[in-house]
Scaffold this motif. Structure first.
Motif, PDB file in Angstrom:
ATOM      1  N   THR A  79       0.833  -1.202   0.000  1.00 22.25           N
ATOM      2  CA  THR A  79       0.000   0.000   0.000  1.00 22.25           C
ATOM      3  C   THR A  79       0.867   1.251   0.000  1.00 22.25           C
ATOM      4  O   THR A  79       0.555   2.249  -0.653  1.00 22.25           O
ATOM      5  N   SER A 108      -1.748  -7.273  -2.783  1.00 19.43           N
ATOM      6  CA  SER A 108      -2.042  -7.917  -1.499  1.00 19.43           C
ATOM      7  C   SER A 108      -1.139  -9.139  -1.346  1.00 19.43           C
ATOM      8  O   SER A 108      -1.536 -10.271  -1.593  1.00 19.43           O
ATOM      9  N   SER A 122      -2.108 -12.203   0.759  1.00 15.95           N
ATOM     10  CA  SER A 122      -3.166 -13.035   0.194  1.00 15.95           C
ATOM     11  C   SER A 122      -2.607 -14.070  -0.795  1.00 15.95           C
ATOM     12  O   SER A 122      -3.265 -15.062  -1.099  1.00 15.95           O
ATOM     13  N   GLN A 143      -3.058  -3.556   3.635  1.00 15.93           N
ATOM     14  CA  GLN A 143      -2.434  -4.382   2.605  1.00 15.93           C
ATOM     15  C   GLN A 143      -3.434  -5.330   1.932  1.00 15.93           C
ATOM     16  O   GLN A 143      -3.153  -5.868   0.859  1.00 15.93           O
ATOM     17  N   LEU A 144      -4.576  -5.547   2.571  1.00 14.09           N
ATOM     18  CA  LEU A 144      -5.528  -6.548   2.076  1.00 14.09           C
ATOM     19  C   LEU A 144      -6.555  -5.979   1.103  1.00 14.09           C
ATOM     20  O   LEU A 144      -7.306  -6.732   0.488  1.00 14.09           O
TER      21      LEU A 144
END
Length: 577
Positions: A262, A274, A277, A420-421
């Protein structure tokens, strides 16, 4: 001495002067505040002042000066100085001091100030005390300071020495993008003024010179072109630091995957924003080793500042690339214990020279992981539709409603990790104190940055980060379009997702540090409008007008379930696996 410091700062074009109150620094305070060239700010709390100055410098790119009195005042600058040191932000710390002969004799407000910041500044100097000022006092208390050369001649030597130290400090601060420290001993009287300076104005303005170190790149390009798996990993970076044309060229190569955070302020449909993930599901897979070897790059190219994701660091330390190259004019950290080469160039300059020498390489590397990315994005939406109100769901609502073209300041700990997600609008400029990754100065930094920003500023922070730095609101520089969103989960929620978390009194008291304070009282004290959301419908309703024009700054407190948040976050990675 004070006149010289002020004149050199002016010659270097440093306008932002952050002053904390005191008596010993009166000569400096008077010198700066009486000159209309400078923009002077009064911040009582020195710890807050250092982060406020960092925020000013972060936005203006002009640097900032900190001025404090003697004693422990200087020590309170240290967290902000350390953050500026690791975040490559120029900061000039000017501390007033008692004369050397008054240290360690029982005088008030005295500590050993020389070199106290030395480990986290790029230059440190103690200026010589003037002998032309308070000469009678010096002759009485420390006669050995007066040489036989005569006061005028001795003062000329002191002046030359001080000018050299000040010039060197400012040169290093801006050429090396780093904090520096000048310690200034003053004898009383401290409040005398005069109509014109006793010293010559330096022949500025002075220019900043940051040398590039060009290299022969063809051999590296040949390595790049022969590799089917290249990973580009980007940490904290200023918005616009790399042109979109260069990013497009990276994104279009099927043998390249670009992992962004980010804080990188980079965006492209083919990038992977991400990181966790991607990595977390592999950690849980029965095919863990096979998949990690499939992700393992031959070449790792990194640029930007600190990396947030612990998972990508753990992966690259275990499954190391054959080659790790880092781009930065100043430094290269061996984060993954396999650094091979440091290109001492600005990333954009390097890519402009390097990418024309490269060619697309046929590979299934990017297509495979792009398919993984599409799957987790679809599953993330499914997961959001199933979970109750929580940090995870609240953060998604905030990101979904965040305006375009704003400056977004993120606090550390849970806040930056949740960010970040989710995908932010590309026009949002993101900042976070990732140099030391501490929680202590997020609000102060955001307030300073907001003052100099050309767009509205939003700070997203946790309850402990906010409470830790409420003095960041204790000033007269809050813009009416400043917004704070506090994710209040009643304590240090991040500790619940770390190994060793247990539902015990000891854990809640000394790790999670639970709290039940009413943030509305802080808002009332500092003049912010307060809103509170305790469920999804309240949050969505409040977000509809939270960012619109108002007469005073606003704070939105989002209360989430303390004992549920960690379960929902950890279950997310299980779900997308």
């Amino acid at each position: 001495m004070a006149q010289t410091v002020v004149l050199y700062c002016k010659a270097w074009g440093i306008r932002n002067i952050v002053i904390s109150p005191g008596s010993r620094n009166a000569p400096l305070t008077i010198g700066f505040t009486e000159d209309p060239f400078f923009k002077c700010f009064s911040i009582v709390d020195e710890r807050s002042a250092a982060f406020f100055a960092m925020g000013l410098s972060q936005q203006s790119k002009e640097g900032a000066v900190l001025v404090c009195t003697s004693g422990s005042a200087l020590l309170n600058y240290y967290p902000g100085v350390a953050e500026a040191f690791y975040s490559d932000i120029p900061m000039v710390v000017i501390s007033a001091d008692r004369p050397g002969y008054k240290i360690d004799i029982g005088d008030g407000q005295t500590i050993r100030q020389p070199k106290v910041l030395e480990s986290h500044v790029n230059y440190s100097a103690v200026l010589k005390q003037d002998v032309a000022h308070a000469t009678t006092t010096i002759e009485k208390l420390q006669p050995s300071m007066i040489t036989g050369a005569g006061i005028k001649r001795q003062q000329e030597g002191i002046q030359r020495y001080n000018e050299e130290c000040i010039q060197e400090a400012l040169r290093i601060a801006f050429n090396e993008q780093a904090p520096v420290h000048l310690n200034c001993p003053f004898e009383e009287p401290l409040y005398q003024t005069q109509a014109s300076p006793d010293v010559w104005e330096p022949s500025g303005p002075f220019s900043v010179y940051r040398p590039q170190v060009p290299e022969e790149l063809q051999a590296y390009a040949d390595q790049w072109n022969s590799s089917a798996k290249k990973m580009v990993l980007v940490g904290s970076l200023s918005a616009g630091a790399v042109s979109q044309l260069l990013l497009d060229k990276l994104a279009e190569d099927p043998s390249v995957i670009v992992l962004t955070e980010t804080t990188s302020n980079l965006s492209h449909p083919n990038f992977f924003p991400s990181i966790d993930s991607i990595v977390a599901p592999i950690e849980k897979s029965e095919r863990k080793d096979e998949l990690f070897r499939q992700l393992q790059p031959d070449i790792l190219l990194t640029f930007g500042g600190m990396i947030v994701s612990k998972k990508i660091k753990a992966f690259l330390r275990e499954y190391r690339p054959q080659h790790h190259w880092h781009l930065d004019q100043k430094k290269a950290y061996d984060t993954f214990f396999c650094l091979e080469h440091h290109f001492k160039q600005d990333p954009a300059d390097f890519l402009r020279s390097f990418l024309p020498k490269t060619k697309k390489t046929e590979s299934g590397y990017q297509p495979y992981w792009a398919a993984v990315k599409r799957r987790y994005e679809e599953k993330r939406q499914d997961y959001l539709s199933q979970i109750p109100f929580s940090d995870f769901k609240a953060f998604h609502s905030v990101v979904r409603n965040i305006p375009t073209n704003i400056s977004l300041q993120l606090a550390n700990s849970s806040t930056v990790r949740y960010s970040q997600l989710f995908d932010l609008p590309p026009s949002v400029r993101v900042y976070c104190n990732r140099g030391t990754s501490g929680i202590e100065g997020s609000t102060s930094t955001a307030v300073g940055a907001a003052f100099n920003a050309d767009t509205p500023t939003v700070l997203i922070t946790g309850d402990l980060s906010f409470l830790y730095d409420t003095n960041g609101l204790w000033n007269n520089y809050l813009r009416s379009d400043f917004r704070i969103i506090v994710m209040n989960n009643g304590g240090g929620g991040i500790f619940r997702i770390l190994p060793g978390a247990e539902e015990t009194r000891n854990f809640k008291t000394y790790f999670e540090t639970t709290q039940e304070l009413n943030l509305e009282h802080s808002c009332e004290m500092y003049g912010l409008q307060h809103d509170r959301a305790t469920n999804e419908s309240e949050l969505d309703s409040l977000l509809q007008d939270f960012f619109t024009i108002s007469e005073k700054p606003r704070l939105l407190e989002i209360c989430t379930p303390r004992t549920l948040n960690n379960k929902i976050l950890l279950a997310y990675f299980d779900f997308i696996s």
